[in-house]
Design a protein around this motif. Structure first.
Motif, short mmCIF file in Angstrom:
data_model
loop_
_atom_site.label_atom_id
_atom_site.label_comp_id
_atom_site.label_asym_id
_atom_site.label_seq_id
_atom_site.Cartn_x
_atom_site.Cartn_y
_atom_site.Cartn_z
N ALA A 1 -16.55 23.72 20.14
CA ALA A 1 -16.43 24.99 19.40
C ALA A 1 -17.53 25.95 19.82
CB ALA A 1 -16.50 24.71 17.90
N ASP A 2 -17.36 27.20 19.38
CA ASP A 2 -18.34 28.24 19.69
C ASP A 2 -19.72 27.84 19.14
OD1 ASP A 2 -18.60 31.24 20.56
OD2 ASP A 2 -19.69 31.02 18.65
N GLN A 3 -20.77 28.29 19.79
CA GLN A 3 -22.14 27.96 19.38
C GLN A 3 -22.38 28.32 17.91
OE1 GLN A 3 -24.35 26.49 21.88
NE2 GLN A 3 -25.17 25.81 19.91
N SER A 4 -21.75 29.41 17.44
CA SER A 4 -21.98 29.83 16.04
C SER A 4 -21.45 28.79 15.07
CB SER A 4 -21.30 31.18 15.79
OG SER A 4 -19.88 31.07 16.01
N VAL A 5 -20.37 28.12 15.43
CA VAL A 5 -19.81 27.06 14.57
C VAL A 5 -20.72 25.84 14.60
CG1 VAL A 5 -17.83 25.56 14.18
CG2 VAL A 5 -17.47 27.89 15.03
N VAL A 6 -21.15 25.49 15.81
CA VAL A 6 -21.98 24.29 15.99
C VAL A 6 -23.32 24.46 15.27
CG1 VAL A 6 -23.19 22.91 17.74
CG2 VAL A 6 -20.81 23.63 18.11
N ASP A 7 -23.94 25.63 15.43
CA ASP A 7 -25.22 25.90 14.75
C ASP A 7 -25.04 25.90 13.24
OD1 ASP A 7 -26.48 28.30 17.24
OD2 ASP A 7 -26.31 26.11 17.24
N GLY A 8 -23.98 26.56 12.78
CA GLY A 8 -23.73 26.63 11.34
C GLY A 8 -23.50 25.26 10.75
N TYR A 9 -22.78 24.42 11.48
CA TYR A 9 -22.48 23.09 10.94
C TYR A 9 -23.73 22.20 10.91
CZ TYR A 9 -20.55 18.48 10.26
OH TYR A 9 -20.30 17.23 9.74
N TYR A 10 -24.42 22.11 12.05
CA TYR A 10 -25.52 21.14 12.12
C TYR A 10 -26.78 21.63 11.38
CZ TYR A 10 -22.79 18.28 15.30
OH TYR A 10 -21.81 17.47 15.86
N SER A 11 -26.78 22.92 10.98
CA SER A 11 -27.91 23.38 10.13
C SER A 11 -27.85 22.68 8.78
CB SER A 11 -27.82 24.91 9.94
OG SER A 11 -26.72 25.24 9.10
N GLN A 12 -26.71 22.08 8.46
CA GLN A 12 -26.55 21.34 7.19
C GLN A 12 -26.70 19.84 7.36
OE1 GLN A 12 -26.34 23.34 4.46
NE2 GLN A 12 -26.64 24.83 6.10
N VAL A 13 -27.15 19.41 8.55
CA VAL A 13 -27.31 17.96 8.81
C VAL A 13 -28.78 17.67 9.07
CG1 VAL A 13 -26.66 16.04 10.33
CG2 VAL A 13 -24.97 17.82 9.78
N GLN A 14 -29.40 16.92 8.15
CA GLN A 14 -30.82 16.58 8.28
C GLN A 14 -31.07 15.82 9.58
OE1 GLN A 14 -33.41 17.13 6.26
NE2 GLN A 14 -32.26 18.19 4.65
N GLY A 15 -32.01 16.32 10.38
CA GLY A 15 -32.40 15.56 11.57
C GLY A 15 -31.56 15.84 12.80
N ALA A 16 -30.60 16.78 12.65
CA ALA A 16 -29.78 17.14 13.82
C ALA A 16 -30.64 17.91 14.80
CB ALA A 16 -28.59 17.97 13.38
N VAL A 17 -30.55 17.55 16.07
CA VAL A 17 -31.30 18.24 17.12
C VAL A 17 -30.42 18.43 18.34
CG1 VAL A 17 -33.55 17.32 16.42
CG2 VAL A 17 -32.15 16.06 18.08
N ASN A 18 -30.75 19.44 19.13
CA ASN A 18 -30.07 19.61 20.40
C ASN A 18 -30.78 18.71 21.41
OD1 ASN A 18 -28.21 20.45 22.14
ND2 ASN A 18 -28.91 22.57 22.29
N ASN A 19 -30.14 17.62 21.79
CA ASN A 19 -30.77 16.57 22.55
C ASN A 19 -30.41 16.74 24.02
OD1 ASN A 19 -31.40 14.07 23.74
ND2 ASN A 19 -31.16 13.00 21.77
N ALA A 20 -31.29 17.41 24.78
CA ALA A 20 -30.99 17.74 26.18
C ALA A 20 -30.81 16.46 27.00
CB ALA A 20 -32.11 18.59 26.75
N THR A 21 -31.49 15.39 26.60
CA THR A 21 -31.42 14.13 27.36
C THR A 21 -29.99 13.59 27.40
OG1 THR A 21 -33.58 13.66 26.40
CG2 THR A 21 -32.51 11.87 27.62
N VAL A 22 -29.31 13.63 26.25
CA VAL A 22 -27.95 13.07 26.21
C VAL A 22 -26.90 14.17 26.39
CG1 VAL A 22 -28.65 11.12 24.78
CG2 VAL A 22 -27.73 13.17 23.70
N GLY A 23 -27.35 15.45 26.35
CA GLY A 23 -26.42 16.54 26.66
C GLY A 23 -25.63 17.04 25.47
#
Ligand SMILES: O=C(NNC1=NCCC1)c1ccc(Br)cc1
Length: 327
Positions: free
Chosen positions: A226-248
Motif C-alpha cells: 500500500a501507499d506509504q501514507s497507509v503503512v505509516d498510519g497503520y504502524y504508528s499504532q503498533v508498539q515497536g514497529a520499525v522500518n527494518n532496512a536489514t530485512v527490507g
C-alpha cells in the motif's frame, strides 16, 4: 459448467496452489489474478531445472497442438519470470473446461520458480490484454471460459494455513458473511483495478486522501503493498514497529497486538484482520516479525494474499466488477 477446486497455501502462506488438468495431466499451479499467461514446467526443461517438480508432457497428451512460431516471455513484479514456446490443449479446473487453451511451455524459468518445487506454473486470471504470447496474443482460461460458465465469474477464497477454494462460474454464498460489496473495475491497466482512497486503523477515524487512490486485487502477490501514507498510519499504532532496512520492510515484536486495518474498496470499507498482518518471524527465536502490510512507491497499490485471507473476492468478467465480503 461451473468448476471448483481446493487451494492450498504453501508454507507461510507464500502462495496458494490448486490442481489444473491439462490434456489429462493434473498439476498444481499458482492462480494469479495479477497476470494473464498460463505457463507450465514441461519436459523441454533440463533435468536440473525439473528436479522435484511435476511437469506437463505435451507428447503424452492426445489433444495437444503446437502453435508453430509462437513464443512467450513474462516478468513479474517481484523480478521473477519465464519464457518459452506455445501450444494449445484442453484445460479442466474442477469441471470448468476450455478446449484450445493456450499452454505456454517454459524453456527458461527464473530461480525462484526452480526452487518452488510444489508449483508447476502459473495460471493468469487478469485481463487478456496483458498476455505476452507473440505474434498472436492469447486469451486467459477465464476469458475463454466466460461464455460457457453459468455465471461470468470466478471467486477466490484464501485462508491462513488452511485449504480454501477457487471457483469458476458460481458464487458460493456459504463462503462469506453478509452481502458482497461490488465495485466497478477499471480494465485499462489490464489488472482487476479499483479505487481505494481511504483507510482507518483499529476502527479509528478514516483518512480520506491516499495518493493515487488506486489498487489491484492480486492473488499472485503474497503481501499487501500500500501507499506509504497507509503503512505509516497503520504502524504508528503498533508498539515497536520499525522500518527494518536489514530485512527490507517494517518489522515489529511478534508479541505485538496488531489492530485491524479498514481499507476502502470502491467506496466500501473492507477489513484486514490484524492477525493476518502479522506475516512471519524474521528470526529463529520468533522475536521479530515481518509485516504483511508493506509500502509500495509506485501505483497502483497491490492487495495480495494478506487482503484475501480476510476477504472473499468475486471477479465478475461479465460487467467488469469486483465483489468483496468478509470471511
Ligand atoms: O506480478 C504481479 N503479480 N503476480 C505475481 N507476482 C509474483 C509471481 C506472480 C504483479 C501484478 C501487478 C503489479 Br502493479 C505488480 C506485480
Amino acid at each position: 459448467g461451473a468448476g471448483s477446486v481446493a487451494n492450498t497455501p504453501e508454507a507461510g502462506d507464500v502462495e496458494y496452489l490448486a490442481p489444473v488438468t491439462i490434456g489429462g495431466q493434473t498439476v498444481n499451479m499458482d492462480f494469479d489474478s495479477g497476470s494473464s499467461d498460463l505457463w507450465v514446467f514441461n519436459t523441454q526443461l533440463s533435468l536440473n531445472t525439473l528436479s522435484g517438480h511435476m511437469a506437463y508432457n505435451p507428447a503424452q497428451s492426445s489433444t495437444f497442438q503446437l502453435l508453430p512460431g509462437s513464443t512467450f516471455s513474462i516478468s513479474y513484479g517481484d523480478g521473477s519470470g519465464a519464457a518459452g514456446n506455445v501450444g494449445t490443449d484442453t484445460v479442466n479446473i474442477g469441471g470448468a473446461t476450455v478446449t484450445g487453451q493456450a499452454i505456454e511451455l517454459a524453456t527458461d524459468v527464473s530461480t525462484s520458480f526452480v526452487t518452488d518445487t510444489q508449483s508447476t506454473g502459473l495460471i493468469g486470471l487478469a485481463f487478456s490484454k496483458l498476455n505476452t504470447v507473440k505474434p498472436v496474443q492469447q486469451k486467459t482460461f477465464f476469458d475463454n471460459a466466460l461464455a460457457t460458465l453459468p455465471e461470468p465469474v470466478f471467486t477466490a477464497d484464501l485462508r491462513h494455513n488452511a485449504a480454501g477454494t477457487y471457483e469458476f462460474g458460481a458464487i458460493d454464498s456459504t463462503k462469506f458473511s453478509g452481502p458482497l460489496a461490488w465495485t466497478p473495475v477499471n480494465t485499462t491497466s489490464g489488472f482487476w483495478q479499483f479505487t481505494s482512497q481511504a483507510f482507518a486503523v483499529g476502527g479509528g477515524a478514516p483518512s480520506t486522501s491516499v495518493p493515487g487512490g488506486q489498487a489491484i486485487a492480486d492473488t499472485g502477490t503474497t503481501l499487501m503493498l500500500a501507499d506509504q501514507s497507509v503503512v505509516d498510519g497503520y504502524y504508528s499504532q503498533v508498539q515497536g514497529a520499525v522500518n527494518n532496512a536489514t530485512v527490507g520492510g517494517v518489522t515489529f515484536p511478534c508479541s505485538a497486538t496488531l489492530p485491524d486495518l479498514q481499507i476502502d474498496v470502491g467506496g466500501t470499507m473492507a477489513t484486514v484482520r490484524g492477525d493476518d498482518i502479522n506475516f512471519a518471524p524474521v528470526d529463529q527465536t520468533g522475536t521479530t516479525c515481518f509485516g504483511g502490510l508493506q509500502a509500495t512507491t509506485v501505483q497502483p497499490q497491490i492487495y495480495g494474499d494478506i487482503f484475501f485471507k480476510s476477504n472473499f473476492v468475486a471477479f465478475n468478467g461479465g460487467n467488469n466488477s469486483l465483489g468483496v465480503a468478509p470471511h
